[in-house]
Design a protein around this motif. Structure first.
Motif, PDB file in Angstrom:
ATOM      1  N   ASP A 134     -58.914  69.817  -7.309  1.00 49.59           N
ATOM      2  CA  ASP A 134     -60.205  70.175  -7.880  1.00 49.59           C
ATOM      3  C   ASP A 134     -60.214  71.643  -8.313  1.00 49.59           C
ATOM      4  O   ASP A 134     -60.786  71.987  -9.349  1.00 49.59           O
ATOM      5  CB  ASP A 134     -61.309  69.925  -6.849  1.00 49.59           C
ATOM      6  N   HIS A 135     -59.563  72.513  -7.536  1.00 46.07           N
ATOM      7  CA  HIS A 135     -59.479  73.932  -7.892  1.00 46.07           C
ATOM      8  C   HIS A 135     -58.678  74.130  -9.176  1.00 46.07           C
ATOM      9  O   HIS A 135     -59.090  74.887 -10.069  1.00 46.07           O
ATOM     10  CB  HIS A 135     -58.834  74.710  -6.742  1.00 46.07           C
ATOM     11  N   PHE A 136     -57.549  73.449  -9.289  1.00 54.93           N
ATOM     12  CA  PHE A 136     -56.718  73.585 -10.488  1.00 54.93           C
ATOM     13  C   PHE A 136     -57.443  73.024 -11.716  1.00 54.93           C
ATOM     14  O   PHE A 136     -57.319  73.573 -12.823  1.00 54.93           O
ATOM     15  CB  PHE A 136     -55.380  72.879 -10.291  1.00 54.93           C
ATOM     16  N   VAL A 137     -58.175  71.950 -11.533  1.00 48.07           N
ATOM     17  CA  VAL A 137     -58.941  71.384 -12.649  1.00 48.07           C
ATOM     18  C   VAL A 137     -59.981  72.387 -13.141  1.00 48.07           C
ATOM     19  O   VAL A 137     -60.180  72.564 -14.350  1.00 48.07           O
ATOM     20  CB  VAL A 137     -59.616  70.066 -12.228  1.00 48.07           C
ATOM     21  N   GLN A 175     -50.155  80.912 -17.043  1.00 42.07           N
ATOM     22  CA  GLN A 175     -51.117  80.240 -16.180  1.00 42.07           C
ATOM     23  C   GLN A 175     -51.030  78.724 -16.333  1.00 42.07           C
ATOM     24  O   GLN A 175     -51.121  77.984 -15.345  1.00 42.07           O
ATOM     25  CB  GLN A 175     -52.530  80.721 -16.508  1.00 42.07           C
ATOM     26  N   THR A 176     -50.844  78.254 -17.535  1.00 40.68           N
ATOM     27  CA  THR A 176     -50.712  76.814 -17.775  1.00 40.68           C
ATOM     28  C   THR A 176     -49.489  76.250 -17.062  1.00 40.68           C
ATOM     29  O   THR A 176     -49.563  75.222 -16.368  1.00 40.68           O
ATOM     30  CB  THR A 176     -50.596  76.530 -19.283  1.00 40.68           C
ATOM     31  N   ASN A 177     -48.357  76.910 -17.219  1.00 48.02           N
ATOM     32  CA  ASN A 177     -47.122  76.442 -16.574  1.00 48.02           C
ATOM     33  C   ASN A 177     -47.225  76.509 -15.059  1.00 48.02           C
ATOM     34  O   ASN A 177     -46.728  75.626 -14.343  1.00 48.02           O
ATOM     35  CB  ASN A 177     -45.934  77.269 -17.061  1.00 48.02           C
ATOM     36  N   THR A 178     -47.877  77.554 -14.546  1.00 50.54           N
ATOM     37  CA  THR A 178     -48.028  77.702 -13.100  1.00 50.54           C
ATOM     38  C   THR A 178     -48.896  76.595 -12.525  1.00 50.54           C
ATOM     39  O   THR A 178     -48.568  76.020 -11.472  1.00 50.54           O
ATOM     40  CB  THR A 178     -48.645  79.069 -12.768  1.00 50.54           C
ATOM     41  N   ASN A 179     -50.006  76.292 -13.180  1.00 51.21           N
ATOM     42  CA  ASN A 179     -50.894  75.228 -12.698  1.00 51.21           C
ATOM     43  C   ASN A 179     -50.186  73.878 -12.655  1.00 51.21           C
ATOM     44  O   ASN A 179     -50.298  73.128 -11.682  1.00 51.21           O
ATOM     45  CB  ASN A 179     -52.133  75.129 -13.581  1.00 51.21           C
ATOM     46  N   LEU A 180     -49.452  73.568 -13.706  1.00 48.32           N
ATOM     47  CA  LEU A 180     -48.742  72.287 -13.754  1.00 48.32           C
ATOM     48  C   LEU A 180     -47.671  72.217 -12.672  1.00 48.32           C
ATOM     49  O   LEU A 180     -47.512  71.186 -12.002  1.00 48.32           O
ATOM     50  CB  LEU A 180     -48.125  72.096 -15.138  1.00 48.32           C
ATOM     51  N   GLU A 231     -59.468  56.051  -3.845  1.00 45.45           N
ATOM     52  CA  GLU A 231     -60.854  56.468  -3.620  1.00 45.45           C
ATOM     53  C   GLU A 231     -61.114  57.842  -4.218  1.00 45.45           C
ATOM     54  O   GLU A 231     -62.175  58.075  -4.811  1.00 45.45           O
ATOM     55  CB  GLU A 231     -61.138  56.484  -2.103  1.00 45.45           C
ATOM     56  N   TYR A 232     -60.176  58.751  -4.064  1.00 45.53           N
ATOM     57  CA  TYR A 232     -60.328  60.098  -4.604  1.00 45.53           C
ATOM     58  C   TYR A 232     -59.800  60.212  -6.043  1.00 45.53           C
ATOM     59  O   TYR A 232     -59.818  61.308  -6.600  1.00 45.53           O
ATOM     60  CB  TYR A 232     -59.616  61.113  -3.706  1.00 45.53           C
ATOM     61  N   GLU A 233     -59.311  59.127  -6.590  1.00 42.68           N
ATOM     62  CA  GLU A 233     -58.894  59.052  -8.002  1.00 42.68           C
ATOM     63  C   GLU A 233     -57.898  60.161  -8.347  1.00 42.68           C
ATOM     64  O   GLU A 233     -58.017  60.840  -9.371  1.00 42.68           O
ATOM     65  CB  GLU A 233     -60.121  59.138  -8.919  1.00 42.68           C
ATOM     66  N   LEU A 234     -56.908  60.353  -7.487  1.00 45.07           N
ATOM     67  CA  LEU A 234     -55.940  61.430  -7.718  1.00 45.07           C
ATOM     68  C   LEU A 234     -55.131  61.202  -8.986  1.00 45.07           C
ATOM     69  O   LEU A 234     -54.876  62.141  -9.753  1.00 45.07           O
ATOM     70  CB  LEU A 234     -55.002  61.546  -6.510  1.00 45.07           C
ATOM     71  N   GLN A 235     -54.729  59.967  -9.217  1.00 47.77           N
ATOM     72  CA  GLN A 235     -53.926  59.669 -10.405  1.00 47.77           C
ATOM     73  C   GLN A 235     -54.731  59.912 -11.682  1.00 47.77           C
ATOM     74  O   GLN A 235     -54.235  60.528 -12.636  1.00 47.77           O
ATOM     75  CB  GLN A 235     -53.438  58.216 -10.351  1.00 47.77           C
ATOM     76  N   GLN A 236     -55.974  59.441 -11.696  1.00 50.94           N
ATOM     77  CA  GLN A 236     -56.811  59.611 -12.886  1.00 50.94           C
ATOM     78  C   GLN A 236     -57.135  61.080 -13.118  1.00 50.94           C
ATOM     79  O   GLN A 236     -57.162  61.559 -14.260  1.00 50.94           O
ATOM     80  CB  GLN A 236     -58.106  58.801 -12.739  1.00 50.94           C
ATOM     81  N   ARG A 237     -57.406  61.815 -12.047  1.00 48.18           N
ATOM     82  CA  ARG A 237     -57.735  63.232 -12.186  1.00 48.18           C
ATOM     83  C   ARG A 237     -56.547  64.033 -12.674  1.00 48.18           C
ATOM     84  O   ARG A 237     -56.699  64.978 -13.461  1.00 48.18           O
ATOM     85  CB  ARG A 237     -58.246  63.776 -10.851  1.00 48.18           C
ATOM     86  N   PHE A 238     -55.343  63.660 -12.221  1.00 51.31           N
ATOM     87  CA  PHE A 238     -54.164  64.346 -12.737  1.00 51.31           C
ATOM     88  C   PHE A 238     -53.963  64.025 -14.215  1.00 51.31           C
ATOM     89  O   PHE A 238     -53.560  64.892 -14.993  1.00 51.31           O
ATOM     90  CB  PHE A 238     -52.913  63.942 -11.953  1.00 51.31           C
ATOM     91  N   GLY A 239     -54.235  62.768 -14.611  1.00 51.43           N
ATOM     92  CA  GLY A 239     -54.123  62.414 -16.022  1.00 51.43           C
ATOM     93  C   GLY A 239     -55.071  63.232 -16.880  1.00 51.43           C
ATOM     94  O   GLY A 239     -54.705  63.702 -17.963  1.00 51.43           O
ATOM     95  N   LEU A 255     -56.241  66.199 -16.050  1.00 49.49           N
ATOM     96  CA  LEU A 255     -55.727  67.572 -16.016  1.00 49.49           C
ATOM     97  C   LEU A 255     -54.570  67.746 -16.988  1.00 49.49           C
ATOM     98  O   LEU A 255     -54.495  68.747 -17.716  1.00 49.49           O
ATOM     99  CB  LEU A 255     -55.284  67.913 -14.593  1.00 49.49           C
ATOM    100  N   ASP A 256     -53.665  66.783 -17.014  1.00 48.10           N
ATOM    101  CA  ASP A 256     -52.517  66.855 -17.906  1.00 48.10           C
ATOM    102  C   ASP A 256     -52.969  66.851 -19.368  1.00 48.10           C
ATOM    103  O   ASP A 256     -52.404  67.565 -20.206  1.00 48.10           O
ATOM    104  CB  ASP A 256     -51.592  65.675 -17.627  1.00 48.10           C
ATOM    105  N   TYR A 257     -53.984  66.059 -19.692  1.00 49.77           N
ATOM    106  CA  TYR A 257     -54.515  66.018 -21.060  1.00 49.77           C
ATOM    107  C   TYR A 257     -55.082  67.384 -21.455  1.00 49.77           C
ATOM    108  O   TYR A 257     -54.855  67.869 -22.571  1.00 49.77           O
ATOM    109  CB  TYR A 257     -55.586  64.938 -21.159  1.00 49.77           C
ATOM    110  N   LYS A 258     -55.820  67.997 -20.534  1.00 51.81           N
ATOM    111  CA  LYS A 258     -56.392  69.322 -20.817  1.00 51.81           C
ATOM    112  C   LYS A 258     -55.302  70.375 -20.979  1.00 51.81           C
ATOM    113  O   LYS A 258     -55.403  71.271 -21.829  1.00 51.81           O
ATOM    114  CB  LYS A 258     -57.359  69.717 -19.710  1.00 51.81           C
ATOM    115  N   LEU A 259     -54.256  70.277 -20.148  1.00 49.16           N
ATOM    116  CA  LEU A 259     -53.158  71.228 -20.263  1.00 49.16           C
ATOM    117  C   LEU A 259     -52.444  71.090 -21.603  1.00 49.16           C
ATOM    118  O   LEU A 259     -52.007  72.087 -22.193  1.00 49.16           O
ATOM    119  CB  LEU A 259     -52.165  71.030 -19.111  1.00 49.16           C
TER     120      LEU A 259
END
Length: 391
Positions: free
Chosen positions: A248-251, A287-292, A324-332, A334-338
Motif C-alpha cells: 500500500d505504501h509503494f502504491v 525511484q521507479t526502478n527502486t519501487n519495482l 482477500e487482500y488482493e495482492l496479485q491484483q494490486r501488484f498488477g 502498480l505495475d501498470y502505473k509504473l
C-alpha cells in the motif's frame, strides 16, 4: 483507517444485503393479478427495518415463483444481516485475537533487534532472514523484569503471550496486543528502523480460534476463524499482512509520481513546453526502478511462505489471505502505473535529448560560421598585402 480493500468488502456486503431485500419484491410484483390487500389481510410481514408496511417476501430457489405457491402459508422471517450474527457467534464461542499491521519505515535492523531481545525471539523454522517473531509474556518486554528463563517462558500457554512479527522492509504485525500498549512496542522497533515514515500506515484484522470448528478454517468479514492458532499461523498471517501494508505504501508513492506526470502533461498541453530538469527525471527513473525492485525482491511478493510449502493447511490460509487482500491484483495495478511512469520518463528524456542535440547543432553552426569568417578575413588581408607590395 479504512483501506481500499475494506471499503470494497463493505460495499459488496451492502450490495448483497440490498439484493436480498429487493429481489423478492420484484418477484412478487411480477406475479399476474397481484392483490396487495389480500396479502396484507393474510398477515405477511417483512422482518427487515428497510421496508415499511406489510409486504410479502419469500426467498425462492432457482425454480420459478409461478410454480406452486401457498398464499396462506406464513413464511419465516429472514434477516438480511445474517452475516453479522455469524460473526458475533464466532467471537462469543471462540478466542478473539486482534491483529494490527503497521509500516514504520523502509528497513529494520533485525540483527540488532534480536540481539537486544534474545529471550523473546521465537526460533525460526527456516533460513529466511527477512522477518523475526518476538513473543511477549504477561510481563512487559519494555521493562525486562521477568525472572523466567527464555525456555520457561516459551513453555507457557499461547493465551498468555502476545506476538510481534517484524519484517526487514519495515512492516510490523502485532498479535493480541491491547490498543494502549501498541505504541510502546512500536517504539522498540523504531529504534532499529531507518527512513522512518512521517505517517505510520495501519491495517486491522482479527483471528477467532474455535476448536469446535468442523473444518480447518472458515473465512469471515475482516477476520478468519481457525480451528487451532499456533506459531505457524502467526508466521503465515503475518507475512501476508506485512506485505499488504508495505505494498500500500509503494502504491501511494507511485500514485504521487503518476500525479506529477499528469500535471506535467497538462502544463505542456497549455504552454507547449515543460520545465522539469534532467536531474529530476533521472530521480524519477531511480525511484521507479527502486519501487519495482522492493516489491518483487524485498517484499518477496511472489514467493510462497515456507510454512505454506510444507503444510497444505497453512497454504490454504496463505492463499485465502492473498486473495482477500488482493495482492496479485494490486501488484498488477502498480505495475501498470509504473509502466505509465516509465513511458512518460522515456518521452521527456527524448525531448531533453533533442534539446541537447539542437544546442550542439547550433554550436557547430556557430563554430563553422566563425571559421568561415576567419578564413575570409585571412583571404582579404592577404589580398590587400599582395596588392600593396606590387604597388
Amino acid at each position: 483507517m479504512l483501506t481500499t480493500r475494506k471499503l470494497l468488502h463493505r460495499a459488496r456486503k451492502v450490495t448483497s444485503c440490498i439484493k436480498i431485500l429487493i429481489t423478492p419484491i420484484r418477484e412478487v410484483n411480477s406475479i399476474p393479478q397481484f392483490n396487495r390487500k389480500q396479502f396484507a389481510d393474510n398477515g405477511f410481514y417483512c422482518s427487515s427495518p428497510a421496508f415499511l408496511g406489510r409486504i410479502p417476501i419469500r426467498f425462492c430457489s432457482s425454480a420459478s415463483v409461478m410454480e406452486t405457491v401457498d398464499w396462506n402459508q406464513k413464511w419465516p422471517a429472514v434477516d438480511a444481516c445474517e452475516e453479522s450474527n455469524i460473526e458475533a457467534l464466532d467471537k462469543n464461542q471462540g478466542t478473539y485475537i486482534t491483529v494490527k499491521a503497521y509500516l514504520l519505515g523502509t528497513s529494520v535492523d533485525l540483527k540488532g533487534l534480536q540481539t537486544e531481545h534474545v529471550f523473546d525471539v521465537v526460533p525460526p523454522n527456516s533460513r529466511s532472514a527477512n522477518n523475526v517473531v518476538l513473543r511477549v509474556s504477561s510481563n512487559n518486554m519494555l521493562e525486562h523484569s521477568s525472572t523466567k528463563t527464555g525456555i520457561e517462558a516459551r513453555n507457557e500457554s499461547w493465551s498468555n503471550h502476545r506476538h510481534m512479527v517484524v519484517f526487514q522492509y519495515g512492516s510490523v504485525v502485532l498479535f493480541n496486543f491491547a490498543e494502549q500498549e501498541e505504541e510502546g512496542y512500536l517504539q522498540i522497533v523504531r529504534k532499529y528502523a531507518s527512513d522512518l515514515l512521517t505517517e505510520t500506515r495501519k491495517d486491522d484484522y482479527a483471528i477467532v480460534e474455535k476448536p469446535s470448528l468442523d473444518t480447518w478454517m472458515r473465512e469471515g468479514h475482516d477476520y478468519i476463524v481457525l480451528k487451532r492458532f499456533d506459531i505457524d499461523c502467526i508466521r503465515t498471517i503475518g507475512i501476508v499482512l506485512g506485505q499488504s501494508i508495505a505494498l500500500d505504501h509503494f502504491v501511494r508513492q507511485v500514485d504521487g509520481m503518476v500525479a506529477e506526470f499528469i500535471d506535467l502533461n497538462k502544463g505542456m498541453e497549455k504552454t507547449g513546453t515543460f520545465t522539469m530538469k534532467r536531474k529530476k527525471l533521472f530521480q524519477l527513473v531511480g525511484q521507479t526502478n527502486t519501487n519495482l525492485a522492493n516489491v518483487i525482491f524485498k517484499l518477496g511478493l511472489f514467493e510462497r511462505s515456507d510454512v505454506a510449502w510444507k503444510n497444505a493447511k497453512y497454504a490454504q490460509i496463505w492463499e485465502y489471505l492473498r486473495d482477500e487482500y488482493e495482492l496479485q491484483q494490486r501488484f498488477g495495478s502498480l505495475d501498470y502505473k509504473l509502466k505509465f511512469v516509465e513511458h512518460n520518463v522515456r518521452f521527456f528524456l527524448e525531448i531533453l535529448q533533442n534539446r541537447k542535440s539542437d544546442a550542439l547543432e547550433w554550436l557547430i553552426i556557430i563554430l563553422l560560421s566563425a571559421e568561415i569568417m576567419i578564413g575570409l578575413y585571412d583571404i582579404i588581408r592577404n589580398t590587400g598585402m599582395d596588392h600593396f607590395t606590387n604597388f
